[in-house]
Scaffold this active site. Structure first.
Site, PDB file in Angstrom:
ATOM      1  N   ASN A  18       0.614  -1.267   0.025  1.00  0.00           N
ATOM      2  CA  ASN A  18      -0.055  -0.014   0.006  1.00  0.00           C
ATOM      3  C   ASN A  18       0.815   1.158  -0.089  1.00  0.00           C
ATOM      4  O   ASN A  18       1.415   1.452   1.112  1.00  0.00           O
ATOM      5  CB  ASN A  18      -0.810  -0.055   1.239  1.00  0.00           C
ATOM      6  CG  ASN A  18      -1.754   1.317   1.355  1.00  0.00           C
ATOM      7  OD1 ASN A  18      -1.866   2.025   0.545  1.00  0.00           O
ATOM      8  ND2 ASN A  18      -2.523   1.398   2.320  1.00  0.00           N
ATOM      9  N   TRP A  19       0.907   2.125  -1.042  1.00  0.00           N
ATOM     10  CA  TRP A  19       1.792   2.985  -1.204  1.00  0.00           C
ATOM     11  C   TRP A  19       1.414   4.494  -0.747  1.00  0.00           C
ATOM     12  O   TRP A  19       2.009   5.513  -0.761  1.00  0.00           O
ATOM     13  CB  TRP A  19       2.289   3.191  -2.720  1.00  0.00           C
ATOM     14  CG  TRP A  19       3.164   2.046  -3.347  1.00  0.00           C
ATOM     15  CD1 TRP A  19       3.950   1.262  -2.520  1.00  0.00           C
ATOM     16  CD2 TRP A  19       3.419   1.583  -4.669  1.00  0.00           C
ATOM     17  NE1 TRP A  19       4.517   0.398  -3.165  1.00  0.00           N
ATOM     18  CE2 TRP A  19       4.338   0.519  -4.476  1.00  0.00           C
ATOM     19  CE3 TRP A  19       2.939   1.965  -5.686  1.00  0.00           C
ATOM     20  CZ2 TRP A  19       4.852  -0.396  -5.744  1.00  0.00           C
ATOM     21  CZ3 TRP A  19       3.260   1.251  -7.023  1.00  0.00           C
ATOM     22  CH2 TRP A  19       4.311   0.255  -6.872  1.00  0.00           C
ATOM     23  N   LYS A  20       0.053   4.114  -0.458  1.00  0.00           N
ATOM     24  CA  LYS A  20      -0.630   5.529   0.189  1.00  0.00           C
ATOM     25  C   LYS A  20      -0.658   6.710  -0.757  1.00  0.00           C
ATOM     26  O   LYS A  20      -0.565   6.341  -2.050  1.00  0.00           O
ATOM     27  CB  LYS A  20      -0.353   5.730   1.566  1.00  0.00           C
ATOM     28  CG  LYS A  20      -0.273   4.383   2.304  1.00  0.00           C
ATOM     29  CD  LYS A  20      -0.038   4.843   3.880  1.00  0.00           C
ATOM     30  CE  LYS A  20      -0.167   3.427   4.803  1.00  0.00           C
ATOM     31  NZ  LYS A  20      -0.303   3.732   6.192  1.00  0.00           N
ATOM     32  N   HIS A 104      -9.656   1.720   5.049  1.00  0.00           N
ATOM     33  CA  HIS A 104      -8.507   1.744   5.631  1.00  0.00           C
ATOM     34  C   HIS A 104      -8.651   2.767   6.891  1.00  0.00           C
ATOM     35  O   HIS A 104      -9.412   3.670   6.654  1.00  0.00           O
ATOM     36  CB  HIS A 104      -7.526   2.220   4.527  1.00  0.00           C
ATOM     37  CG  HIS A 104      -5.923   2.171   5.143  1.00  0.00           C
ATOM     38  ND1 HIS A 104      -5.559   3.049   6.121  1.00  0.00           N
ATOM     39  CD2 HIS A 104      -5.230   1.342   5.122  1.00  0.00           C
ATOM     40  CE1 HIS A 104      -4.138   2.922   6.545  1.00  0.00           C
ATOM     41  NE2 HIS A 104      -4.068   1.650   5.856  1.00  0.00           N
ATOM     42  N   GLU A 106      -6.893   5.305   7.740  1.00  0.00           N
ATOM     43  CA  GLU A 106      -6.859   6.660   7.284  1.00  0.00           C
ATOM     44  C   GLU A 106      -8.000   7.142   6.607  1.00  0.00           C
ATOM     45  O   GLU A 106      -8.199   8.175   6.686  1.00  0.00           O
ATOM     46  CB  GLU A 106      -5.472   6.666   6.400  1.00  0.00           C
ATOM     47  CG  GLU A 106      -4.096   6.578   7.225  1.00  0.00           C
ATOM     48  CD  GLU A 106      -2.967   5.817   6.334  1.00  0.00           C
ATOM     49  OE1 GLU A 106      -2.948   5.968   5.239  1.00  0.00           O
ATOM     50  OE2 GLU A 106      -2.053   5.287   7.225  1.00  0.00           O
ATOM     51  N   GLU A 174      -5.518  -4.297  10.796  1.00  0.00           N
ATOM     52  CA  GLU A 174      -4.425  -3.300  10.900  1.00  0.00           C
ATOM     53  C   GLU A 174      -4.724  -2.344  12.185  1.00  0.00           C
ATOM     54  O   GLU A 174      -5.433  -1.453  12.013  1.00  0.00           O
ATOM     55  CB  GLU A 174      -4.705  -2.424   9.924  1.00  0.00           C
ATOM     56  CG  GLU A 174      -4.084  -3.006   8.393  1.00  0.00           C
ATOM     57  CD  GLU A 174      -3.541  -2.256   7.372  1.00  0.00           C
ATOM     58  OE1 GLU A 174      -2.358  -2.385   7.034  1.00  0.00           O
ATOM     59  OE2 GLU A 174      -4.197  -1.241   7.182  1.00  0.00           O
ATOM     60  N   GLY A 180       2.721   2.606  10.712  1.00  0.00           N
ATOM     61  CA  GLY A 180       3.468   3.771  10.473  1.00  0.00           C
ATOM     62  C   GLY A 180       4.172   4.129  11.802  1.00  0.00           C
ATOM     63  O   GLY A 180       4.945   5.114  11.816  1.00  0.00           O
ATOM     64  N   SER A 215       3.560  -1.975  10.283  1.00  0.00           N
ATOM     65  CA  SER A 215       4.942  -2.054  10.725  1.00  0.00           C
ATOM     66  C   SER A 215       5.417  -3.290  10.398  1.00  0.00           C
ATOM     67  O   SER A 215       6.481  -3.677  11.140  1.00  0.00           O
ATOM     68  CB  SER A 215       5.143  -1.558  12.307  1.00  0.00           C
ATOM     69  OG  SER A 215       4.704  -0.403  12.300  1.00  0.00           O
ATOM     70  N   GLY A 236       2.894  -1.051   4.091  1.00  0.00           N
ATOM     71  CA  GLY A 236       3.032   0.450   4.026  1.00  0.00           C
ATOM     72  C   GLY A 236       4.622   0.728   3.617  1.00  0.00           C
ATOM     73  O   GLY A 236       5.141   0.457   2.529  1.00  0.00           O
TER      74      GLY A 236
HETATM   75  P1  13P Z   1       3.145   0.479   7.581  1.00  0.00           P
HETATM   76  O1  13P Z   1       3.613  -0.729   7.123  1.00  0.00           O
HETATM   77  O2  13P Z   1       3.802   1.790   7.185  1.00  0.00           O
HETATM   78  O3  13P Z   1       3.049   0.554   9.249  1.00  0.00           O
HETATM   79  O4  13P Z   1       1.299   0.905   6.883  1.00  0.00           O
HETATM   80  C1  13P Z   1       0.594  -0.118   7.488  1.00  0.00           C
HETATM   81  C2  13P Z   1      -0.625   0.108   6.276  1.00  0.00           C
HETATM   82  O5  13P Z   1      -1.341   1.041   6.496  1.00  0.00           O
HETATM   83  C3  13P Z   1      -0.649  -0.728   5.168  1.00  0.00           C
HETATM   84  O6  13P Z   1      -2.174  -0.255   4.861  1.00  0.00           O
END
Ligand code: 13P
Length: 259
Positions: A18-20, A104, A106, A174, A180, A215, A236
């Site tokens: 997931n590159w956001k 998600h 976010e 998650e 993150g 993470s 991520g």
């Molecule tokens: P991280 O791997 O950066 O913690 O992000 C996880 C995430 O939100 C994947 O959707």
């Protein structure tokens, strides 16, 4: 939702990047070309890339006839209409997407998505034969208050209401506090939440696909991938660099790689 824990999922073990809101069309193209040049992956079929919407056309071009999958990080539930700024699931299908993230944390926190909205998106994606990956998880306050199970249960009962094809759903646990932050959930925390989710969602003869995200990195994936019943990861920051993502995939335990 029925309670039955038997059966197997029809999907392979998935490593989802997931590159956001990172990368642009050029860097997405460079990434895919870089990963294609690396020595053959031990388990090539399991990468799924979730790029920002404005770059998805590059994945559609670069991944034609590839064993890697791709998808969007979000979509609307209607195919078209007056929904300024939204992405049509119909167009995603026409472009060749096979997966889509929904709900998600976010999206829930920053864009106020409700369970009802996420439920409509899941329905729409299933109608288009796009695999929804439903994200659930509690925040740190909820975990400290011992509400994690209830929070996830509430999220799932809202999202999966009136959805009868639970065997076609991927659920990604998650925890918000792990995203993150570098604070990966422990084996026990993932195991007990997995059992809880499977208990809530499993249908006769088949089980849903269970992913963990938060993470995950090159170092911890070996231990995490040994947890029975974990069918993949949503990754991520450790997926942003092609070499790191490749190395992370090489660290999967062989049993999970299907060999
Ligand atoms: P991280 O791997 O950066 O913690 O992000 C996880 C995430 O939100 C994947 O959707």
């Amino acid at each position: 939702m029925e309670s039955n824990n038997k059966g197997t999922s029809s999907l392979p073990f998935l490593l989802c990047a997931n590159w956001k809101m990172h990368k642009n069309p050029d860097s997405v193209r460079d990434y895919i070309r870089a990963i294609n040049k690396l020595p053959a992956l031990k388990y090539p079929k399991r990468f799924i890339f979730f790029a920002p919407a404005l770059t998805l056309f590059v994945l559609a071009e670069e991944l034609v006839n590839s064993s890697y999958g791709w998808g969007a990080q979000n979509c609307h539930f209607e195919d078209q209409g007056a929904f300024t700024g939204e992405n049509s699931p119909l167009v995603l299908k026409q472009m060749g997407a096979t997966y889509c993230l929904v709900g998600h944390s976010e999206r829930r926190q920053l864009f106020f998505e409700s369970e009802e909205m996420v439920q409509k998106k899941v329905k729409s994606l299933l109608n288009h034969s796009i695999q929804p990956i439903v994200c659930v998880g509690e925040n740190i306050k909820e975990r400290k208050n011992k509400q994690s199970f209830q929070v996830v249960e509430n999220q799932l009962s809202g999202i999966l209401k009136n959805i009868d094809s639970l065997d076609r759903i991927c659920v990604a646990y998650e925890p918000v506090w792990a995203i993150g932050t570098g604070k990966v959930a422990g084996v026990e925390q993932i195991t007990e939440m997995q059992e809880h989710i499977r208990h809530l969602c499993a249908t006769e003869g088949k089980t849903l696909h269970f992913l963990y995200g938060g993470s995950v990195n090159e170092k911890n994936i070996k231990e995490l991938s040994q947890i029975p019943g974990v069918n993949g990861f949503l990754i991520g920051s450790a997926s942003l660099d092609p070499l790191s993502f490749f190395n992370l995939a090489q660290n999967l335990v062989p049993a999970k790689a299907g060999i």
